[in-house]
Design a protein around this motif. Structure first.
Motif, PDB file in Angstrom:
ATOM      1  N   ASN A 130      -5.421   3.931  -8.578  1.00  0.00           N
ATOM      2  CA  ASN A 130      -4.877   5.152  -7.975  1.00  0.00           C
ATOM      3  C   ASN A 130      -4.082   4.826  -6.722  1.00  0.00           C
ATOM      4  O   ASN A 130      -4.643   4.505  -5.669  1.00  0.00           O
ATOM      5  CB  ASN A 130      -6.018   6.126  -7.632  1.00  0.00           C
ATOM      6  CG  ASN A 130      -6.766   6.561  -8.877  1.00  0.00           C
ATOM      7  OD1 ASN A 130      -6.175   6.760  -9.932  1.00  0.00           O
ATOM      8  ND2 ASN A 130      -8.080   6.682  -8.755  1.00  0.00           N
ATOM      9  N   ARG A 131      -2.771   4.930  -6.814  1.00  0.00           N
ATOM     10  CA  ARG A 131      -1.911   4.562  -5.698  1.00  0.00           C
ATOM     11  C   ARG A 131      -1.889   5.634  -4.634  1.00  0.00           C
ATOM     12  O   ARG A 131      -1.902   6.830  -4.923  1.00  0.00           O
ATOM     13  CB  ARG A 131      -0.478   4.319  -6.186  1.00  0.00           C
ATOM     14  CG  ARG A 131      -0.281   3.034  -6.956  1.00  0.00           C
ATOM     15  CD  ARG A 131       1.196   2.768  -7.167  1.00  0.00           C
ATOM     16  NE  ARG A 131       1.886   2.632  -5.892  1.00  0.00           N
ATOM     17  CZ  ARG A 131       3.216   2.552  -5.781  1.00  0.00           C
ATOM     18  NH1 ARG A 131       3.974   2.636  -6.855  1.00  0.00           N
ATOM     19  NH2 ARG A 131       3.780   2.419  -4.602  1.00  0.00           N
ATOM     20  N   SER A 132      -1.873   5.189  -3.379  1.00  0.00           N
ATOM     21  CA  SER A 132      -1.715   6.068  -2.234  1.00  0.00           C
ATOM     22  C   SER A 132      -1.253   5.203  -1.071  1.00  0.00           C
ATOM     23  O   SER A 132      -1.328   3.970  -1.118  1.00  0.00           O
ATOM     24  CB  SER A 132      -3.037   6.761  -1.880  1.00  0.00           C
ATOM     25  OG  SER A 132      -3.977   5.812  -1.406  1.00  0.00           O
ATOM     26  N   ASP A 149      -2.292   1.255  -0.382  1.00  0.00           N
ATOM     27  CA  ASP A 149      -1.303   0.194  -0.240  1.00  0.00           C
ATOM     28  C   ASP A 149      -1.425  -0.505   1.108  1.00  0.00           C
ATOM     29  O   ASP A 149      -1.352  -1.740   1.188  1.00  0.00           O
ATOM     30  CB  ASP A 149       0.100   0.760  -0.416  1.00  0.00           C
ATOM     31  CG  ASP A 149       0.432   1.062  -1.872  1.00  0.00           C
ATOM     32  OD1 ASP A 149      -0.445   0.849  -2.733  1.00  0.00           O
ATOM     33  OD2 ASP A 149       1.564   1.500  -2.145  1.00  0.00           O
ATOM     34  N   LEU A 150      -1.620   0.258   2.174  1.00  0.00           N
ATOM     35  CA  LEU A 150      -1.762  -0.343   3.496  1.00  0.00           C
ATOM     36  C   LEU A 150      -3.018  -1.207   3.580  1.00  0.00           C
ATOM     37  O   LEU A 150      -3.008  -2.272   4.199  1.00  0.00           O
ATOM     38  CB  LEU A 150      -1.804   0.747   4.568  1.00  0.00           C
ATOM     39  CG  LEU A 150      -0.493   1.500   4.821  1.00  0.00           C
ATOM     40  CD1 LEU A 150      -0.695   2.608   5.842  1.00  0.00           C
ATOM     41  CD2 LEU A 150       0.608   0.548   5.269  1.00  0.00           C
ATOM     42  N   LEU A 178      -1.570  -8.878  -6.179  1.00  0.00           N
ATOM     43  CA  LEU A 178      -1.034  -7.615  -5.682  1.00  0.00           C
ATOM     44  C   LEU A 178       0.276  -7.211  -6.340  1.00  0.00           C
ATOM     45  O   LEU A 178       0.653  -6.044  -6.299  1.00  0.00           O
ATOM     46  CB  LEU A 178      -0.834  -7.684  -4.160  1.00  0.00           C
ATOM     47  CG  LEU A 178      -2.065  -7.942  -3.297  1.00  0.00           C
ATOM     48  CD1 LEU A 178      -1.707  -7.762  -1.827  1.00  0.00           C
ATOM     49  CD2 LEU A 178      -3.205  -7.026  -3.680  1.00  0.00           C
ATOM     50  N   GLY A 179       0.988  -8.180  -6.911  1.00  0.00           N
ATOM     51  CA  GLY A 179       2.294  -7.875  -7.481  1.00  0.00           C
ATOM     52  C   GLY A 179       3.414  -8.165  -6.495  1.00  0.00           C
ATOM     53  O   GLY A 179       3.166  -8.479  -5.323  1.00  0.00           O
ATOM     54  N   LEU A 231       5.086  -7.565   0.938  1.00  0.00           N
ATOM     55  CA  LEU A 231       4.781  -6.835   2.169  1.00  0.00           C
ATOM     56  C   LEU A 231       3.564  -7.414   2.889  1.00  0.00           C
ATOM     57  O   LEU A 231       3.509  -7.417   4.123  1.00  0.00           O
ATOM     58  CB  LEU A 231       4.553  -5.361   1.850  1.00  0.00           C
ATOM     59  CG  LEU A 231       5.796  -4.579   1.395  1.00  0.00           C
ATOM     60  CD1 LEU A 231       5.412  -3.167   0.981  1.00  0.00           C
ATOM     61  CD2 LEU A 231       6.857  -4.559   2.483  1.00  0.00           C
ATOM     62  N   ALA A 232       2.571  -7.900   2.133  1.00  0.00           N
ATOM     63  CA  ALA A 232       1.395  -8.504   2.752  1.00  0.00           C
ATOM     64  C   ALA A 232       1.779  -9.735   3.564  1.00  0.00           C
ATOM     65  O   ALA A 232       1.292  -9.937   4.683  1.00  0.00           O
ATOM     66  CB  ALA A 232       0.366  -8.868   1.684  1.00  0.00           C
ATOM     67  N   LEU A 233       2.665 -10.547   3.022  1.00  0.00           N
ATOM     68  CA  LEU A 233       3.078 -11.751   3.747  1.00  0.00           C
ATOM     69  C   LEU A 233       4.051 -11.420   4.867  1.00  0.00           C
ATOM     70  O   LEU A 233       4.099 -12.132   5.881  1.00  0.00           O
ATOM     71  CB  LEU A 233       3.680 -12.760   2.779  1.00  0.00           C
ATOM     72  CG  LEU A 233       2.675 -13.740   2.152  1.00  0.00           C
ATOM     73  CD1 LEU A 233       2.011 -14.589   3.237  1.00  0.00           C
ATOM     74  CD2 LEU A 233       1.593 -13.021   1.355  1.00  0.00           C
TER      75      LEU A 233
END
Length: 202
Positions: free
Chosen positions: A19-21, A25-26, A67-68, A74-76
């Motif tokens: 479930n994306r939100s 994501d953050l 994570l894709g 974005l994580a890096l």
């Protein structure tokens, strides 16, 4: 409303947390950056090169695969921002903008690109489902790190008046790290397909 892109394959996180939100994501971006920061604590300096042996590479590529492409990138990117602000997230518990501008800066800046590439390979071709596929994805991510990191290292050495030719550059920034990269790639190739098999059984 979040848009959902239809891709041939899905990374692990979309199965474990579908479930994306924005909050989700953050959380994943922060968790990915912290995993790389923890792996950076594993750091072995070498006397003949400013580039240390670290656990970062494995964490970067695993984050990208799990994570894709978008969240991995974005994580890096968040990881680099944390380090630029002075948080001790880089190799050996260091931080600061000077690290990014130093001899290993090219490798650091390539981290989001490598995570994004591995994530893209997972999403497009499902390479994390098999040992050989995961191994190829990890090696592709490693290759991208060197394609960016080595020219940066060469430019830094030239600026410092220490560049001694291509052979010396490869001895400083490539050859000593190949065995470890292969070990880490094989480890990832064992972990990711096993995770998919476990999920399949469930």
């Amino acid at each position: 409303m979040w848009k959902t892109e239809v891709l041939p394959y899905t990374p692990l996180v979309k199965i474990l947390w579908p479930n994306r939100s924005l909050a989700r994501d953050l959380t994943l971006i922060l968790a990915g950056s912290l995993l790389v920061a923890l792996a950076a604590r594993i750091s072995i300096p070498l006397p003949f090169t400013p580039v240390p042996i670290t656990g970062q590479t494995l964490a970067i590529l695993l984050v990208g695969a799990a994570l894709g492409s978008r969240l991995g990138f974005l994580a890096l990117l968040a990881y680099l921002a944390e380090g630029a602000m002075g948080l001790p997230v880089f190799a050996g518990g260091t931080g600061g903008l000077a690290r990014i501008l130093g001899p290993t800066g090219g490798f650091l800046l390539a981290f989001p690109l490598a995570a994004g590439l591995v994530g893209l390979l997972v999403e497009r071709f499902g390479l994390d489902r098999s040992f050989l596929g995961t191994l190829l994805a990890m090696l592709a991510g490693n290759a991208l790190l060197y394609l960016v990191g080595l020219p940066w290292l060469a430019a830094w050495l030239m600026g410092a008046g220490k560049f001694a030719g291509t052979g010396a550059l490869l001895a400083m920034g490539l050859f000593p790290f190949i065995p470890g990269d292969l070990v880490k790639a094989v480890l990832a190739a064992l972990l990711l397909p096993s995770a998919w098999k476990l999920l399949g059984k469930r």
